[in-house]
Motif scaffolding. Sequence first.
Motif: not given
Length: 118
Positions: A47-53, A65-77
Motif C-alpha cells: 500500500r505504501l509502494g515501498l520496500e522493507p528497507w 544485524g541487517l546493515a550489510g544485507t543487500p537492498k534488492d529483490a533477492g533479499h526482500r524476504d
Amino acid sequence: MEIWVNPACSKCRAATAALDEAGVEYTVRRYLDDPPSREELAAVLDRLGLEPWDVARPKETKEAGLAGTPKDAGHRDAWLDALAANPRILQRPIITADDGTTIIARDADSLARVLPQG
C-alpha cells in the motif's frame, strides 16, 4: 483508521494528537506489544509502494544485524523476516485510513493525506 505506534516516540504522540484534534476515530496498535506479521508488513509495504528497507530505521537496522544485507529483490524476504522479528526497526507511526491509504506519518504533509479536509 489504524495507527501503529510506539508510545515512547514523539512522532507517534504528535500524530495521535493531530488525529484527536481533527476528531478522527482510530484504533491504536502498539506494534511492539502486538507485532505485525510478515504478511501484514508485506501488505502495508504494498500500500505504501515501498520496500522493507525503505521503512527500516538505520540505527535499529544496524543493531539487528541487517546493515550489510543487500537492498534488492533477492533479499526482500530476509528483510521482511527481520522486520517481523524486530518490529522496533520500523519507521513510525504508520497509519492506514479506512480507504486503504497508508502513510508513514513522520511529518505534517504526510499526516495531512489521512486527515479530513476542512
